[in-house]
Design an enzyme around this catalytic site. Structure first.
Site: not given
Ligand code: PLP
Length: 798
Positions: A350, A539, A544, A646, A650
């Site tokens: 990951h 996060r 990021k 991810t 979404k």
């Molecule tokens: N936290 C939650 C509650 C999420 O639904 C997601 C997304 O899938 C993430 C963290 C991770 O987000 P990102 O992929 O934008 O870092």
């Protein structure tokens, strides 16, 4: 199983009596919720099949961020209408029950939510699966903002019991720690006996994982640590030394007390290693016990019946632990055990951040897990022996791939060596693994490597989270996409249909109003649903680059004040996300967001044009309100650093336009939607790699050459934003004195231009909503159903 409203009401009243011990009328709303959850859980239980009928996948993950279950399970079981109407007859509101449910924070973010989406897809696609994880007593902290700073409160999610779990004391297994290994030779072969210093009991709790249509119900089995015997020091108690009387129990329970934050270096945390071993060893023992119950000693078919997947390296000891059980307990030899373990275990990487690749000091590892260490040492020895010493560069290859090196156990190397498949989580990420991070392994065993681009549960994050769009889709292209997300493609036919586009816009407006109400409730801030909702939720981490977004807003503010001719469509900038408790820089970025929000939102010269909001306590439940309301999705990581993401998927599925770098799965989003339907900016991964290598980037030069950059950086040090919670020297230093390791300033100009061009498009409604629909139409690929099918066909062979 109830089918009609009448049957439901009867069963629900009965559940109140059985579960709470009270008549329905005497129960509080919370008690009624509890009874309802138990009722639905038992309905799901009726559908559950314990046996391994074909082949079962055991998905080991240190984190599962499952979110609330009631609403999702009612949808999956097709019971929402029956229950909602039944409750209405009884004078109750189902929504009130949804609000009461706790959202267990058993994960940090993307990795844990991915595991939960996979559980949804596995059950919905009818595969036999079990999630294996940890039942943390306290989940990830709850975040509160006080005087513009993040404050952490404990997440006591088990305070009032959790209705979805069932404890299985009968399936508890002992787990050993410490001590020594005794070797004996019986004239024929060596025998090893681990004499532990401490043995604890791992107790499983099962949570049903209900698939869509309820055809398959799997289990998430999470393990909790408990003393072997309810050890209680009576002498200490009689002396009045109550703390000591309970000490042993407290020490053991501490193993599963807390979830570690993912942004801190873990070296030296023995408790973390105990957590990792405890849930892995318990899970493996459980698999072996179940297998034996059904297939006796037919170990030769083990890997035909069992697939074991390790989500990152936290459960990396799965394979050596399985070998230990097979050799020490079941009497198999090394070769046979190795064959079984390596044919069963696979691994997902990951991260490519070197500091995040897990390593443990050998001494610590050996002292805590002496028998495991023996086995790992032997795996490492045999691995070294397998090298052809006449091949050029073999020493370097060995150095980069050995398990034991420099006094450390390298968990990623262990994972690659013991697994039959290794995968990255997006095309770009897998390429970086193959060409940079795990390059030597790729040269040696290219056949092990493959890509599995992440996915998301389109049922939870779209069908459930976006009811207005769902309804519109059902009227337009039918319901097939809920089972077959690729059918979202059918939406492409409506991209030019103005009346359809208007309905999509209206649906987005509904979601924006829902979010605006939530923001008002959580922060007191009033936002305009007619402004563009530009959202970055994830996060907080330097890579990021929330900071880049913040500098953009500071610059816009400066320009709005300085230039009366400068005009943009009104925008609301929305942030959410947690920073690890010890991660000062990330916490300072949150503090900066709150400070600029306070200044800008109170400045009547601009606050009809721009507003800034920080939504506290980002979690799965508020994520389901936030994603559907977005119009711009900020995915702006330093290229090459975000494995996949991810959240980006979404947002896209819910019709937001991505403003992002070519990083992680943004690359695949771009390929799918085409460059007209996404806004890409900034340096590419290979350009950053080159600049890092050459050391050719100087942040100070940009500071001196670009007046806008200079101004916002100076404002970090003067009193523009320091009134609320102090200055921002750390951020300033990271950008200038430490030469901007994440290329924030380097990408600033290209980001500003991209943002302004994108916002400019918003004025042209047809173009904007066509882009939006096109994004949704192309998003079926990112359903975790597709990802799971790929794992099933190419890795797990279920
Ligand atoms: N936290 C939650 C509650 C999420 O639904 C997601 C997304 O899938 C993430 C963290 C991770 O987000 P990102 O992929 O934008 O870092």
């Amino acid at each position: 199983m109830f089918k009609t409203k009448k049957e439901f009401k009867k069963e629900f009243e009965n559940a109140c009596l059985v579960v709470v011990g009270k008549d329905f009328e005497d129960c509080s709303t919370e008690e009624k919720y509890f009874a309802l959850a138990k009722l639905i859980s038992s309905q799901a239980g009726e559908l559950h099949e314990q046996k391994i009928a074909h082949k079962k996948i055991y998905y080991f993950s240190m984190e599962f961020l499952i979110g609330k279950l009631l609403e999702n399970y009612l949808m999956n079981l097709g019971l929402t209408k029956t229950v909602s109407e039944g409750l209405k007859d009884m004078g109750e509101s189902l929504e009130d029950y949804f609000d009461i449910e706790k959202d267990p924070g058993l994960g940090n973010g993307g990795l844990g939510r991915l595991a939960a989406c996979f559980m949804d897809s596995l059950a919905s696609l009818g595969y036999e699966a079990q999630g294996v994880g940890i039942r943390y007593r306290f989940g990830l902290f709850k975040q509160r903002i006080e005087d513009g700073r993040q404050v952490e409160d404990p997440d006591n999610w088990l305070e009032k019991d959790y209705p979805w779990e069932v404890k299985h004391l009968e399936a508890a297994v002992p787990v050993k720690f410490g001590g020594r290994v005794e070797k004996s030779y019986d004239g024929n072969e060596m025998h090893y006996q681990w004499i532990p210093e401490e043995t604890i009991l791992a107790v499983p709790y099962d949570i049903p994982m209900v698939g869509y249509d309820g055809k398959q119900v799997n289990t998430l089995r999470i393990w909790s640590a408990k003393p072997m015997e309810e050890g209680f020091d009576m002498d200490a108690f009689n002396r009045g030394d109550y703390a000591h009387a309970n000490k042993h129990r407290a020490d053991v329970q501490a193993i599963t007390d807390i979830l570690y934050p993912n942004d801190q270096s873990l070296s030296g945390r023995i408790l973390r290693l105990k957590q990792e071993y405890m849930f892995t060893a318990a899970g493996i023992m459980d698999i072996v016990n179940n297998f034996k119950k059904q297939y006796g000693n037919h170990w030769e078919i083990f890997s035909e019946k069992v697939a074991i997947h390790t989500n990152d390296t936290h459960p990396a000891v799965c394979a050596p632990e399985l070998m230990r059980v097979l050799m020490d307990q079941e009497g198999l030899g090394w070769d046979e055990s190795w064959k079984i373990a390596s044919a069963s275990v696979s691994y997902t990487n990951h991260t490519i951040l070197p500091e995040a690749l897990e390593k443990w000091p050998i001494d610590m590892f050996r002292n805590l897990l002496p028998r495991l260490y023996d086995i790992i040492e032997e795996i490492d020895r045999r691995y070294r022996d397998s090298f052809h010493k006449n091949v050029d560069g073999w020493q370097e290859q060995l150095k980069n791939t050995a398990i034991l090196w420099d006094g450390q156990v390298h968990m990623a190397n262990l994972s690659v060596i013991v697994s039959h498949h290794v995968n990255g989580v997006a095309d770009l990420h897998t390429e970086i693994l193959k060409n940079i991070v795990l390059k030597d392994f790729y040269t040696l065993v290219p056949e092990k490597f493959n890509n599995k681009t992440n996915g998301i549960s389109h049922r939870r994050f779209f069908a459930q989270a976006n009811p207005s769009y769902r309804k519109l889709l059902e009227e337009t292209i039918g319901k097939g996409w809920i089972h077959h997300p690729e059918e979202l493609e059918n939406l492409k036919k409506y991209e030019e249909n103005v009346s359809f586009l208007e309905k999509v816009e209206a649906s987005k407006k509904e979601n924006k109003i829902r979010l605006a109400n939530y923001i008002k409730k959580m922060t007191g801030i009033e936002v305009n649903p007619n402004s563009i909702f530009d959202i970055q939720v994830k996060r907080f981490h330097a890579y990021k680059r929330q900071l880049l977004n913040v500098l953009k807003i500071m610059d816009l503010y400066n320009r709005l004040l300085a230039d009366p001719n400068f005009h943009i469509h009104p925008v609301t900038f929305i942030f959410a996300g947690k920073a690890a408790q010890g991660y000062t820089f990330a916490k300072d970025v949150i503090r900066l967001i709150c400070a600029i929000a306070d200044v800008i939102n109170h400045d009547d010269r601009v606050n009809r044009m721009i507003k800034v909001v920080f939504i506290p306590n980002f979690s799965v439940s508020n994520a389901q309100i936030i994603y559907p309301a977005a119009e711009i999705s900020e995915q702006i990581s330093t290229a090459g650093m975000e494995a996949s993401g991810t959240g980006n998927m979404k947002f896209m599925m819910n019709g937001a336009i991505t403003l992002g770098t070519l990083d992680g799965a943004n690359v695949e989003i771009t390929q799918l939607v085409g460059s007209d339907n996404i806004k890409i900016f900034g340096l590419k991964a290979h350009e950053i790699e080159t600049m890092r290598h050459q050391g050719s980037y100087l942040a100070w030069t940009l500071y001196h050459e670009n007046q806008r950059i200079k101004k916002v950086l100076d404002q970090l040090m003067d009193d523009t934003y320091s009134h609320l919670s102090g200055g921002f020297d750390l951020i300033y230093d990271s950008l200038l004195r430490d030469n901007d390791s994440f290329f924030v300033l380097k990408d600033f100009e290209s980001y500003m231009n991209a943002f302004e061009e994108l916002v400019g498009l918003y004025e042209d409604k047809k173009t904007w909503w066509k882009m939006s629909v096109h994004n949704t139409a192309c998003s079926g690929y990112f359903s975790s159903d597709r990802t799971i099918e790929e794992y099933v066909q190419e890795i797990w062979k279920l």
